[in-house]
Motif scaffolding. Structure first.
Motif, PDB file in Angstrom:
ATOM      1  N   PRO A 180      -1.710   1.129   6.047  1.00  0.00           N
ATOM      2  CA  PRO A 180      -0.799   0.903   6.080  1.00  0.00           C
ATOM      3  C   PRO A 180       0.363   1.824   7.515  1.00  0.00           C
ATOM      4  N   ALA A 181      -0.278   2.659   7.844  1.00  0.00           N
ATOM      5  CA  ALA A 181       0.207   3.767   8.580  1.00  0.00           C
ATOM      6  C   ALA A 181       0.407   2.604  10.261  1.00  0.00           C
TER       7      ALA A 181
ATOM      8  N   LEU B 239       2.332  -0.602   9.176  1.00  0.00           N
ATOM      9  CA  LEU B 239       3.769  -0.858   9.434  1.00  0.00           C
ATOM     10  C   LEU B 239       4.372   0.108  10.449  1.00  0.00           C
TER      11      LEU B 239
ATOM     12  N   ARG C 178       0.809  -1.229  -0.120  1.00  0.00           N
ATOM     13  CA  ARG C 178       0.139  -0.281   0.047  1.00  0.00           C
ATOM     14  C   ARG C 178       0.755   1.131  -0.131  1.00  0.00           C
TER      15      ARG C 178
END
Lengths: 423, 238
Positions: free
Chosen positions: A416-417, A420, A334
């Protein structure tokens, strides 16, 4: 790098996950195919059993028909068609009818659509003085049986007497010492004795049978007969005689019908009863087999959906586990700009592969199990159903796609933040 | 004055915490020019990673704008934003985030998944060139589990640079590396900036911060120049 390649590499990397998912789909497809195959084998077996039983009933009926035919050969006919104005009392007293009717009536019967009689036999019988032997006899002219057009070819129960030949009743040939092949003189004509009949205990014992045309010439009754003997065929109602009378009256209004030889009738009735019993037994067997088939269909009706549902749940859980194991991968893809739709396809594409391979594994598995458990292994080639294979190849991918839909959506919507950042 | 590759204006972000909302960013302004290498420092939980995610278009701010080469990226649809991100931003993380079942070359080519079939040949040539330049040629067909930490980070770097982004966002990229490998990665970041790219680095490392031209500190939800000024990026690797 394509989505397809990524799917294949991931499958090879996580073989265990793939195999477990495949097992779920294969089990679902196998249960579906196995059930359908089992039901099909049962259906075919039912058809075969019923056909065999029907053939058995028909063979039995045929055997009984043959017995009746043989008994008729001994007993003669059971339907007598006489001129309408003939007094029956006189017939019972003398053993023959004084009145005559046109021989053409036989042709009318034979060419009609009548279905209640067969073995039609015209005859002309008269009591005559056998002057050469100084005794009274019954002279019977017969031309043998006339085939009724509407009915199947049947073996005649009485052979015709050829012209110039004679058949003698028991009392006559015994008293006169005549044997087959001998020449006799009757009413000024020479005849060769064709056959000497055994004792029957009735007026046949003092009867001489000759060709009908010759009898008509000797008796000066050209083109006339005084009786048509017939054998009742399969009447549909209890009032057999009424049925025969009604049919004959329709064709030959100038005649009357009477019945005799009740032993033959009893046999015919026994034959009809046996046929009815056989057919009832066949219907009962059919009902029983149909009930069994319905029971099996009911069982498959809830078992197969249950297995499909359990398989779908299993696939969904495995797919969700797959998503959890790949959050980091999804997050980085992403972050690299891979769009949601492609992430979705990473999982749905894998589900599609699982569905197709699962169908290809499950179909032969279910087919083999269905054939073996139902005892239909010998007819496996004819049981193969391309339509069922097509259905499996449709249902299995849909099952896998449906079960993976929510996990795939979860994957596509992963932040995604968060992913990750947590990793 | 040249246009900033990245421009953050009035960025605010609040998280829901166990004791109520926590505002980690309180109106941050930041511009990173092309050719500039900026390091962000600050204590854990100060909001520097949050600022990086917001800059990387991965986290929507509560207030403020993020301009990428003059484009307000949060005004775009998610699909357009993803395309902008894919085209203009590269990411490097402390945990590498390599795809475990792909080889070195396939990992470097992973950004191609965001593309259609067009341009794949050029990307493949670029991937091969990066692999050679970063000394990964002998490891080209190896899986990530077969690589050392330094090699993994070089793969991640090659992946981030594949599409020639204008902005490189690096979150503690040397956090799991030894000194020599960390130096190698910082040299690459500096080289990228020298070539005209913009680098925003989040780090706790003195060494990493020293490689940047400008170091900012995130304190109490705001940016402030760090205590010591840095040498130009050309000296970063020294």
């Amino acid at each position: 790098m394509s989505v397809g390649r990524l799917i294949l590499k991931e499958i090879l990397h996580r073989k265990g996950h793939f195999l477990l998912s495949l097992l779920a789909v294969a089990a679902a497809v196998a249960s579906l195919v196995g059930s359908v195959t089992l039901l099909e084998v049962h259906r075919r077996r039912t058809e075969r059993l019923l056909a065999e039983k029907r053939a058995e009933v028909e063979a039995q009926a045929e055997r009984m028909n043959d017995e009746i035919r043989k008994s008729m050969k001994k007993l003669g006919f059971n339907i007598l068609i006489l001129p309408k104005d003939q007094n029956l009392h006189e017939v019972y007293e003398k053993g023959f009818a004084e009145k005559t009717m046109p021989e053409d009536y036989v042709r009318r019967l034979a060419e009609s659509d009548i279905a209640v009689i067969n073995h039609v036999l015209p005859s002309l019988i008269r009591k005559v003085e056998w002057s050469e032997q100084r005794r009274t006899i019954l002279l019977a002219g017969t031309r043998g049986e006339v085939k009724v057009r509407n009915l199947a070819e049947k073996k005649p129960i009485l052979e015709a007497v050829p012209r110039g030949k004679a058949v003698l009743g028991a009392e006559l040939h015994r008293q006169l010492g005549i044997r087959p092949g001998a020449s006799i003189r009757l009413l000024g004509r020479e005849f060769e004795v064709l056959k000497c009949l055994p004792e029957r205990g009735n007026q046949d014992d003092i009867t001489v049978w000759i060709d009908l045309a010759e009898a008509q010439e000797l008796l000066d009754l050209k083109g006339r007969i005084n009786a048509i003997y017939a054998l009742e065929c399969n009447c549909q109602t209890v009032d057999r005689l009424g049925e025969v009378r009604s049919e004959v009256a329709r064709l030959l209004p100038e005649t009357q019908v009477t019945e005799f030889q009740s032993q033959a009738v009893a046999r015919a009735e026994a034959r009809n009863l046996a046929w009815r019993n056989g057919m009832e037994s066949l219907a009962a067997e059919k009902k029983h087999r149909e009930e069994m088939q319905r029971e099996r269909e009911r069982l498959a009706g809830w078992l197969v959906p249950l297995i499909l549902a359990v398989s779908a749940l299993w696939i969904a859980l495995l797919a969700y586990g797959n998503v959890r194991a790949r959050v980091s991968e999804i997050g980085i893809l992403r972050a690299l700009g891979v769009r949601n739709a492609r992430i979705l396809w990473l999982f749905l594409g894998k589900a599609l592969v699982i569905g197709i391979v699962g169908a290809l594994v499950g179909y032969p598995l279910g087919f083999a199990c269905g054939c073996i458990w139902s005892g239909g292994a010998g007819e496996a080639a004819s049981l193969f159903d391309a339509g069922l294979l097509g259905l499996s190849l449709t249902v299995a991918p849909l099952l896998a796609l449906g079960a993976s839909w929510i996990p795939a959506q979860i994957a596509a919507r992963l932040d995604p933040a968060t992913v990750l950042g947590d990793a | 004055m040249s246009m900033a590759v990245l421009k953050l204006s009035g960025i605010r972000k609040t998280y829901a915490g166990p004791q109520g909302p926590v505002e980690v960013l309180k109106g941050v302004d930041l511009a990173v020019e092309a050719g500039e290498f900026v390091a962000l420092r600050g204590p854990s939980g100060s909001g520097k990673s949050t600022l990086l995610w917001i800059a990387g278009t991965l986290m929507t701010p509560d207030a403020g704008t993020v301009e990428l080469a003059g484009q307000d990226v949060y005004a775009l649809s998610p699909e357009r934003r993803a395309r902008e991100r894919a085209a203009k931003i590269g990411f490097v993380f402390q945990q590498f985030h390599l795809v475990p079942y792909l080889t070195v070359r396939e990992n470097v080519m992973a950004p191609a998944l965001a593309e259609g079939a067009d341009g794949l040949g050029e990307l493949a040539a670029r991937a091969d060139e990066s692999i050679r330049r970063l000394g990964l040629e002998p490891r080209r067909e190896h899986l990530s589990v077969q690589l050392s930490s330094g090699e993994r980070q070089r793969v991640a770097l090659a992946r981030a640079l594949l599409r020639r982004p204008r902005l490189l966002l690096a979150d503690e990229p040397t956090g799991n590396l030894d000194g020599e490998n960390a130096r190698g990665v910082l040299e690459e970041l500096a080289r990228f900036a020298q070539a005209g790219g913009a680098v925003l680095l989040v780090t706790h490392s003195e060494q990493a911060a020293a490689a940047a031209q400008r170091t900012l500190s995130v304190t109490d939800g705001r940016l402030a120049p760090a205590a010591s000024s840095n040498e130009p990026c050309s000296s970063a690797a020294r």
